[in-house]
Design a protein around this motif. Structure first.
Motif, PDB file in Angstrom:
ATOM      1  N   CYS A 196      10.599  -0.765  -3.843  1.00 47.52           N
ATOM      2  CA  CYS A 196      10.154  -0.168  -2.677  1.00 47.52           C
ATOM      3  C   CYS A 196      11.446   0.767  -2.147  1.00 47.52           C
ATOM      4  O   CYS A 196      11.042   1.569  -1.086  1.00 47.52           O
ATOM      5  CB  CYS A 196       9.912  -1.058  -1.724  1.00 47.52           C
ATOM      6  N   LEU A 251      10.774   4.605  -2.069  1.00 42.79           N
ATOM      7  CA  LEU A 251       9.623   4.860  -0.810  1.00 42.79           C
ATOM      8  C   LEU A 251      10.324   4.568   0.462  1.00 42.79           C
ATOM      9  O   LEU A 251      10.080   5.487   1.295  1.00 42.79           O
ATOM     10  CB  LEU A 251       8.623   4.065  -0.969  1.00 42.79           C
ATOM     11  N   PHE A 252      11.046   3.610   0.841  1.00 40.41           N
ATOM     12  CA  PHE A 252      11.641   3.279   2.095  1.00 40.41           C
ATOM     13  C   PHE A 252      12.663   4.624   2.487  1.00 40.41           C
ATOM     14  O   PHE A 252      12.797   4.874   3.496  1.00 40.41           O
ATOM     15  CB  PHE A 252      12.241   1.921   2.126  1.00 40.41           C
ATOM     16  N   HIS A 267      12.437   7.579   1.605  1.00 40.69           N
ATOM     17  CA  HIS A 267      11.700   8.652   1.964  1.00 40.69           C
ATOM     18  C   HIS A 267      11.128   8.293   3.298  1.00 40.69           C
ATOM     19  O   HIS A 267      11.086   9.423   4.245  1.00 40.69           O
ATOM     20  CB  HIS A 267      10.515   8.746   1.078  1.00 40.69           C
ATOM     21  N   LEU A 268      10.843   7.157   3.756  1.00 37.98           N
ATOM     22  CA  LEU A 268      10.106   6.923   5.129  1.00 37.98           C
ATOM     23  C   LEU A 268      11.364   7.111   6.235  1.00 37.98           C
ATOM     24  O   LEU A 268      10.812   7.585   7.145  1.00 37.98           O
ATOM     25  CB  LEU A 268       9.684   5.525   4.996  1.00 37.98           C
ATOM     26  N   ASN A 298      13.838   9.107   5.584  1.00 39.94           N
ATOM     27  CA  ASN A 298      14.696  10.466   5.524  1.00 39.94           C
ATOM     28  C   ASN A 298      15.934  10.337   5.162  1.00 39.94           C
ATOM     29  O   ASN A 298      17.015  11.115   5.556  1.00 39.94           O
ATOM     30  CB  ASN A 298      14.175  11.290   6.576  1.00 39.94           C
ATOM     31  N   GLN A 308       9.306   9.002  12.452  1.00 38.85           N
ATOM     32  CA  GLN A 308       9.813   7.942  11.383  1.00 38.85           C
ATOM     33  C   GLN A 308       9.805   6.403  11.872  1.00 38.85           C
ATOM     34  O   GLN A 308       9.668   5.455  10.914  1.00 38.85           O
ATOM     35  CB  GLN A 308      11.225   8.280  10.847  1.00 38.85           C
ATOM     36  N   LEU A 354       6.591   5.105  12.233  1.00 36.09           N
ATOM     37  CA  LEU A 354       5.807   4.768  10.955  1.00 36.09           C
ATOM     38  C   LEU A 354       6.564   3.582  10.202  1.00 36.09           C
ATOM     39  O   LEU A 354       5.702   2.733  10.145  1.00 36.09           O
ATOM     40  CB  LEU A 354       6.032   5.973   9.935  1.00 36.09           C
ATOM     41  N   VAL A 355       7.848   3.409  10.263  1.00 35.60           N
ATOM     42  CA  VAL A 355       8.514   2.408   9.841  1.00 35.60           C
ATOM     43  C   VAL A 355       7.960   0.836  10.665  1.00 35.60           C
ATOM     44  O   VAL A 355       7.526  -0.008  10.129  1.00 35.60           O
ATOM     45  CB  VAL A 355      10.056   2.228  10.078  1.00 35.60           C
ATOM     46  N   VAL A 368       4.202   0.245   9.748  1.00 34.96           N
ATOM     47  CA  VAL A 368       4.244  -0.620   8.584  1.00 34.96           C
ATOM     48  C   VAL A 368       4.565  -1.959   8.611  1.00 34.96           C
ATOM     49  O   VAL A 368       3.809  -2.880   8.055  1.00 34.96           O
ATOM     50  CB  VAL A 368       4.960   0.151   7.457  1.00 34.96           C
TER      51      VAL A 368
END
Length: 805
Positions: free
Chosen positions: A358, A361-362, A364-365, A367, A678, A681-682, A685
């Motif tokens: 992950c 992906l993290f 990217h999450l 940035n 961001q 979103l974090v 999730v």
């Protein structure tokens, strides 16, 4: 003995495969989430700690006070601060200045031309204070003398390919001048967790000599390396007294000039200020994420406890037989603790695999290009060991104690039930899980509400269909060419209007002058942002003139007049917008007063999470050295298809030696909210994962409740109870637990999120329905989970539970 415990543990785990999967999955997800968050947190706290002398290095930040009240706070210092401090103070081992006057420049080598946003001028002492390793070049001489430049390895490859850059000449241009700089050093690419993250370091000797000791341009990052044992307060306290002899000009003379020495490692997580070049972190948000990490981890451990206890009915007979066969209580406790250790170890290994999978992906999450930086921290290994040990004991001891206390006589007679105390503890654990989950849910709702609030603030200008073009590299007769270029664009059917200005919405103006009212006998000056514009700026951006008029070609003397925003009206002390019209003010560096001819409605030049700042719009060339930097082009909505290619085609004719750097205003403006998006979103999730883990625990508790009350349900059903009655009977207890969680969670959530909202100049009101919605959401998930299990129990044939009575 250990071998025996291991075999028994493996046998028990394999015997109930789905139970084991649920158990390990919940723990693994909790651990993985915690590790991901803590790795990110560790990255944020690691900023600038790669420098060997970081503990003695401080950035000089400028503070201005009026009558004891802080009026201005900048992260920068003037050019003259550091030399004066070394001359007048003791305890300063060395200093370095990083000039921020023109970080955006065009860089050219042969036919390779790029616009770069990381160009600064600095002193040779940069390499004495900071641990920036040179791949090639001598750190003692690489920045000594004029017209030299040190570049990063990445830039070396970009401009020179396979050539050796050392000794080559780079043409580095602003709109006003062009430098021919010799490459004298290649720097290792600067790590992302450095707030000093530039690619071109021009030698300090390249700057005009008059700047070296000038006190009235606060546009440098200034760093001090203090001698060991020096107290920063002694330097901070001495500065205002020292500054009095250097305040030789009228600007801000009536204020107290002070400084703050900001520890290097603290800079990244302090609030964003004007002039700062990096996107700062948010300490409050980081602290919230730490709480989220440990909350999810504890929720996962609580699940393990509940899952293990839920199996006790199935394992009660096994335990009873073992006790009758002579097993001691301590042996049973050891067995269950060993099982807990194995489950935690397996979950930890699975968690590490999940983290590795992950991490991209993290990254990217958030940035940011994250690595396992946390593994480099010795503290992490101590915390990890203590956390794992604590979790293993916490999640293992209570189930072991409960199960080892089972009375064999009751078990073998079929009358085993858990004590009321054990039941209450399990209920308390469920309350904790859903309290934490509801805090996360309400937090997510508030984060998105705040972001939505900011995005829907009236901007008071129209960013749609406008592109901004940066001025080209140094060109002969640049002003005439840009004016001609702008006029030619206006003639295109695809273009509605054009305007020249020093800045555009979404880009910091970052030019501050100390101005005052001409009729003020005290000449009390304050700082204002200075924004040179042309005749078409307000019209291009749809700014509203609320009093007076705009600049107009019909009036021959508008170059001696200004337009101000509503915040400036208040700052100057005028009673109303209308009262400001025809009044005169004195601008710093000017000898004649200028007249206010118009007031524009306050508009959000920067994102709505930043405060409005008093702004003066002056006509181009009123202050010659405050030149234009951008051309704004308003496009026609129905003819946008090939407009950019037409602009670039004309640009290449006017400025063949410069790149055409175009961005859409609405996109640039929206990018300012990227970090807030961001974080939302974090947060969302992880809130969802916490709720999933908590619901898993609730499902197990409902399963346990239905098993323990199976005979009771069978009797009630035999006596005529309907399925809805039985479902309600099983669910009401859990509804009460969720209600308690709401009662505890809402005040905590209110306190935490109120604290987080203090980061914003404009805050969404904390409406009651934010918390009601989070409560409804948590309750709905819980009741669906419980009702499903209750329905299965209520529809079971009563003969199955009563046949042995």
């Amino acid at each position: 003995m250990i071998r025996n415990y291991l075999l028994l543990s493996i046998r028990n785990l394999i015997k109930k495969k789905w139970f084991t999967v649920f158990n390990i999955s919940g723990l693994a997800i909790g651990m993985a989430v915690a590790l991901l968050i803590l790795n990110y947190v560790s990255f944020e706290f690691s900023y600038d700690k790669m420098h060997e002398k970081h503990e003695r290095t401080y950035r000089v930040e400028s503070l201005f006070y009026k009558n004891g009240e802080l009026t201005d706070d900048f992260p920068t210092a003037s050019f003259g601060y550091a030399p004066a401090m070394v001359e007048n103070m003791t305890g300063i081992e060395e200093y370095v200045r990083v000039d921020l006057l023109a970080t955006n420049r065009t860089v050219r080598y042969k036919d390779r031309i790029f616009r770069e946003n990381g160009v600064v001028t600095t002193e040779p002492s940069l390499f004495n204070i900071f641990s920036f390793p040179l791949i090639e070049g001598d750190p003692a001489s690489a920045l000594s003398g004029p017209n030299k430049v040190v570049i990063t390895s990445k830039m070396g490859s970009k401009y020179f390919g396979e050539e050796n850059p050392i000794g080559k000449i780079l043409k580095i241009s602003t709109s006003e001048n062009e430098l021919n700089c010799e490459v004298t050093g290649i720097l290792e690419d600067i790590l992302e967790n450095s707030h000093i993250n530039f690619d071109f370091f021009i030698s300090w000797g390249t700057l005009p000599q008059w700047l070296d000791n000038y006190w009235y341009m606060h546009e440098t990052y200034t760093y001090l390396l203090l001698e060991p044992g020096v107290e920063i307060k002694t330097i901070e306290d001495a500065f205002p007294v020292m500054a009095e002899k250097y305040k030789t000009e009228a600007a801000l003379k009536d204020k107290t000039w002070a400084i703050r020495l900001q520890p290097l490692a603290n800079i990244h997580l302090t609030p964003q200020k004007q002039y700062e070049k990096e996107a700062k972190g948010n300490r409050k948000a980081i602290n919230i994420l730490i709480l989220v990490a440990f909350s999810i981890l504890i929720i996962a451990w609580v699940n393990y406890i509940n899952l293990t206890i839920a199996r006790s009915l199935e394992r009660a007979k096994e335990i009873g037989i073992r006790k009758v066969s002579g097993a001691f209580k301590k042996q049973l406790i050891a067995q269950f603790m060993f099982e807990s250790l194995i489950v935690n170890l397996i979950a930890f290994v699975v968690a590490l695999v999940l983290v590795v999978l992950c991490m991209p992906l993290f990254s990217h999450l958030v940035n940011k290009q994250l690595s396992f930086i946390i593994l480099q921290e010795p503290v992490f290994w101590m915390v990890l060991g203590a956390t794992f040990l604590g979790g293993f004991i916490l999640s293992g001891f209570y189930p072991a104690f409960v199960l080892s206390s089972i009375k064999p006589a009751k078990v073998l007679k079929g009358k085993f039930v858990h004590s009321q105390g054990a039941g209450n503890i399990r209920k308390a654990l469920v309350v904790f899980q859903f309290t934490a989950s509801m805090i996360l849910i309400s937090g997510t709702i508030i984060v998105y509400a705040q972001l939505n609030y900011l995005l829907n603030q009236p901007l008071n200008f129209n960013p749609e269909q406008i592109v901004a073009i940066r001025f080209p590299a140094f060109t002969e007769n640049l002003e005439e060419k840009m004016t001609t270029f702008s006029n030619e664009l206006k003639e295109l059917p695809e273009v509605e209007n054009t305007s020249l200005s020093r800045s555009v919405p979404g880009i910091e103006i970052a030019t501050f002058y100390a101005n005052y009212r001409a009729d003020d006998p005290m000449k009390e000056n304050k700082l204002y942002e200075m924004m040179p514009v042309d005749y078409d700026f307000t019209d291009t951006y749809g700014l509203e003139i609320v009093a007076g008029r705009d600049f107009d070609k019909k009036f021959t003397n508008d170059s001696s007049r200004i337009i101000v925003n509503e915040s400036a009206v208040k700052s100057f002390g005028f009673t109303s917008n209308e009262a400001a019209i025809n009044q005169k003010v004195m601008l710093e560096t000017q000898t004649e007063a200028v007249e206010i001819i118009g007031v524009v409605k306050d508009y959000h030049h920067l994102a709505a999470n930043r405060e409005m700042f008093p702004t003066v719009m002056l006509f181009f060339k009123r202050i010659p050295w405050l030149g234009f930097k951008y051309l704004s082009v308003k496009l026609s909505s129905n003819k946008m298809g090939n407009s950019l290619s037409l602009i670039e085609e004309k640009w290449s004719r006017f400025f063949p030696n410069s790149t055409c750097d175009v961005h859409f205003i609405d996109q640039e403006y929206a990018n300012q909210y990227r970090q807030d998006r961001q974080f939302g979103l974090v947060f969302g999730v992880f809130a969802g994962l916490a709720l999933f883990i908590a619901s898993l625990g609730l499902w197990v508790l409902a399963l346990f409740s239905s098993y323990s009350r199976m005979k009771e349900l069978g009797l009630k059903k035999t006596l005529g109870a309907t399925i809805p009655n039985l479902i309600f009977d099983l669910s009401k207890e859990f509804g009460l637990l969720i209600g308690v969680a709401m009662f505890i969670g809402i005040p905590i959530s209110y306190f935490v999120m109120t604290n987080w909202l203090e980061n914003f100049a404009y805050q969404t009101p904390l409406n009651w329905w934010f918390f009601a919605l989070s409560a409804f959401f948590a309750l709905s998930i819980a009741l669906v989970t419980v009702s499903f299990q209750s329905y299965k129990a209520a529809t079971r044939n009563p003969i199955e539970s009563l046949q042995y009575e």
